[in-house]
Design an enzyme around this catalytic site. Structure first.
Site, PDB file in Angstrom:
ATOM      1  N   GLY A  31       5.139  12.595   5.136  1.00  0.00           N
ATOM      2  CA  GLY A  31       4.805  11.947   6.403  1.00  0.00           C
ATOM      3  C   GLY A  31       3.613  11.018   6.269  1.00  0.00           C
ATOM      4  N   GLY A  36       5.435   1.727   1.969  1.00  0.00           N
ATOM      5  CA  GLY A  36       5.877   2.285   0.683  1.00  0.00           C
ATOM      6  C   GLY A  36       7.003   3.283   0.889  1.00  0.00           C
ATOM      7  CG  HIS A  37       6.248   6.987   2.893  1.00  0.00           C
ATOM      8  ND1 HIS A  37       5.008   6.848   3.462  1.00  0.00           N
ATOM      9  CD2 HIS A  37       6.142   8.018   2.007  1.00  0.00           C
ATOM     10  CE1 HIS A  37       4.185   7.762   2.965  1.00  0.00           C
ATOM     11  NE2 HIS A  37       4.847   8.478   2.073  1.00  0.00           N
ATOM     12  CD  GLN A  61       2.949  18.433  -2.702  1.00  0.00           C
ATOM     13  OE1 GLN A  61       4.123  18.768  -2.578  1.00  0.00           O
ATOM     14  NE2 GLN A  61       2.599  17.162  -2.873  1.00  0.00           N
ATOM     15  NE  ARG A 151       9.828   2.366 -11.947  1.00  0.00           N
ATOM     16  CZ  ARG A 151      10.962   1.738 -11.597  1.00  0.00           C
ATOM     17  NH1 ARG A 151      10.983   0.956 -10.543  1.00  0.00           N
ATOM     18  NH2 ARG A 151      12.064   1.900 -12.306  1.00  0.00           N
ATOM     19  CG  ASP A 153       2.967   9.730  -5.910  1.00  0.00           C
ATOM     20  OD1 ASP A 153       1.885  10.305  -5.786  1.00  0.00           O
ATOM     21  OD2 ASP A 153       3.457   9.005  -5.014  1.00  0.00           O
ATOM     22  CD  GLN A 156       5.660  13.345  -6.469  1.00  0.00           C
ATOM     23  OE1 GLN A 156       4.831  14.098  -6.007  1.00  0.00           O
ATOM     24  NE2 GLN A 156       6.204  12.360  -5.765  1.00  0.00           N
ATOM     25  CB  VAL A 179       5.218  -0.906  -1.232  1.00  0.00           C
ATOM     26  CG1 VAL A 179       4.893  -1.903  -0.137  1.00  0.00           C
ATOM     27  CG2 VAL A 179       6.723  -0.826  -1.470  1.00  0.00           C
ATOM     28  CB  SER A 189      -0.432   9.262   3.391  1.00  0.00           C
ATOM     29  OG  SER A 189       0.955   9.028   3.303  1.00  0.00           O
TER      30      SER A 189
HETATM   31  P1  AMP Z   1       4.164  11.216  -0.212  1.00  0.00           P
HETATM   32  O1  AMP Z   1       4.458  11.194   1.242  1.00  0.00           O
HETATM   33  O2  AMP Z   1       2.822  10.688  -0.575  1.00  0.00           O
HETATM   34  O3  AMP Z   1       4.485  12.537  -0.853  1.00  0.00           O
HETATM   35  O4  AMP Z   1       5.186  10.188  -0.867  1.00  0.00           O
HETATM   36  C1  AMP Z   1       6.561  10.312  -0.674  1.00  0.00           C
HETATM   37  C2  AMP Z   1       7.273   9.366  -1.596  1.00  0.00           C
HETATM   38  O5  AMP Z   1       6.863   8.027  -1.302  1.00  0.00           O
HETATM   39  C3  AMP Z   1       6.957   9.605  -3.075  1.00  0.00           C
HETATM   40  O6  AMP Z   1       8.144   9.434  -3.834  1.00  0.00           O
HETATM   41  C4  AMP Z   1       5.950   8.528  -3.382  1.00  0.00           C
HETATM   42  O7  AMP Z   1       5.923   8.130  -4.726  1.00  0.00           O
HETATM   43  C5  AMP Z   1       6.469   7.400  -2.499  1.00  0.00           C
HETATM   44  N1  AMP Z   1       5.396   6.423  -2.245  1.00  0.00           N
HETATM   45  C6  AMP Z   1       4.171   6.681  -1.731  1.00  0.00           C
HETATM   46  N2  AMP Z   1       3.444   5.534  -1.695  1.00  0.00           N
HETATM   47  C7  AMP Z   1       4.219   4.560  -2.195  1.00  0.00           C
HETATM   48  C8  AMP Z   1       4.045   3.170  -2.445  1.00  0.00           C
HETATM   49  N3  AMP Z   1       2.901   2.554  -2.172  1.00  0.00           N
HETATM   50  N4  AMP Z   1       5.075   2.464  -2.975  1.00  0.00           N
HETATM   51  C9  AMP Z   1       6.235   3.087  -3.286  1.00  0.00           C
HETATM   52  N5  AMP Z   1       6.470   4.398  -3.090  1.00  0.00           N
HETATM   53  C10 AMP Z   1       5.484   5.123  -2.556  1.00  0.00           C
END
Ligand code: AMP
EC number: 6.3.2.1
Length: 283
Positions: A31, A36-37, A61, A151, A153, A156, A179, A189
């Site tokens: 969330g 990016g999401h 985590q 990418r 993360d 991950q 992004v 986030s």
């Molecule tokens: P998170 O909510 O931070 O766990 O991220 C969820 C998914 O969004 C993960 O696969 C992250 O790698 C991806 N994500 C987070 N930030 C970006 C970004 N700036 N660009 C691309 N993917 C992202």
């Protein structure tokens, strides 16, 4: 857009939608959504017949000293963004639904491969066990054909790719590009924790990666020299957990870049921990 808090209902929706060979794309998130999401959502919608996004701030985590309680949870904004993006289903379980009786009572977990050990594995020792376990549980709750990961993360993504391979999971992992904000800061986030001054200082992360990439493209294939270029640019940060150039497959140190590599950075600006990376692809 349908929202599900129960695993059974989510699973039933996926079963129903996949009838007749239709494909489902899953976008797991915690969330506090940003572009990016949404880029993952767009990729899933383009690639698959149906798209489901999960929102779950996974307690296992986060270490005890990390930001689990402060982690932003703007659920109404998130749902509005997903609705606008055309997501059909959102899985937003409670912690109790995912870990009945509490996470501590769960004896079974996924212990990821060696790629989880360096870098984040050193600085956040239990992190990837929590990530791999919850992603495995999300794959069971929302059985999908493809899952979309950023990418951003990078480690991950490697951990999840290895898990899917090693455990023969019937799902395809689709990596998606990072992004960035127009000024180069990778969207996260956690960026919303930054003050104006901290946000300005955080720009050095993207700049350090630009410099490394430029030096690499100009023929510098010496990881130590590239790492010292990065370190020079990261001085506006309050601390650096790591700023390394390592093998892109194993994430282990290399003496020279002869195969694809990746520059990975983790820093703190104020108390906020930020990560970023740049792949260095051998022509
Ligand atoms: P998170 O909510 O931070 O766990 O991220 C969820 C998914 O969004 C993960 O696969 C992250 O790698 C991806 N994500 C987070 N930030 C970006 C970004 N700036 N660009 C691309 N993917 C992202």
């Amino acid at each position: 857009m349908e929202t599900f808090t129960s695993i059974d209902a989510m699973r039933a929706w996926c079963r129903e939608k996949s009838r007749g060979g239709n494909t489902i794309g899953l976008v797991p998130t915690m969330g506090a959504l940003h572009e990016g999401h949404l880029s993952l959502v767009h990729a899933a919608k383009k690639d698959c017949d149906h798209c489901v996004t999960s929102i779950f701030v996974n307690p296992t985590q986060f270490a005890a000293n990390e930001d689990l309680d402060q982690y932003p949870r703007p659920i109404e904004d998130d749902l509005a963004m997903l609705r606008d993006a055309g997501v059909e289903a959102v899985f937003m379980p409670t912690a109790d639904e995912m870990y009945p009786g509490g996470p501590q009572t769960h004896a079974t977990s996924v212990h990821p491969s060696a790629v989880a050990l360096p870098l984040e594995g050193v600085h956040r020792p239990e992190h990837f066990v929590g990530v791999a376990t919850v992603v495995m549980k999300l794959f069971q709750a929302a059985p999908s054909d493809r899952a979309f990961f950023g990418r951003k993360d990078f480690q991950q993504l490697c951990v999840i790719e290895h898990m899917v391979h090693d455990l023969n999971l019937p799902i395809e992992i689709v990596p998606c590009d990072i992004v960035r904000e127009p000024d180069g800061l990778a969207m996260s986030s956690r960026n919303r924790y930054l003050s104006d001054d901290q946000r300005q200082r955080a720009l050095c992360i993207g700049k350090s990666l630009n410099q490394v990439e430029q030096a690499f493209l100009e023929g510098n294939h010496d990881p130590k020299q590239l790492e010292s270029i990065m370190a020079d640019h990261l001085s506006p940060c309050d601390s650096v957990d790591y700023a390394v150039v390592v093998d892109r497959q194993t994430l282990l140190p290399i003496s020279e870049i002869t195969q694809n590599a990746v520059a990975l950075v983790a820093v703190r600006v104020g108390v906020t921990r930020l990560i970023d990376n740049r792949e260095l692809i051998v022509a």
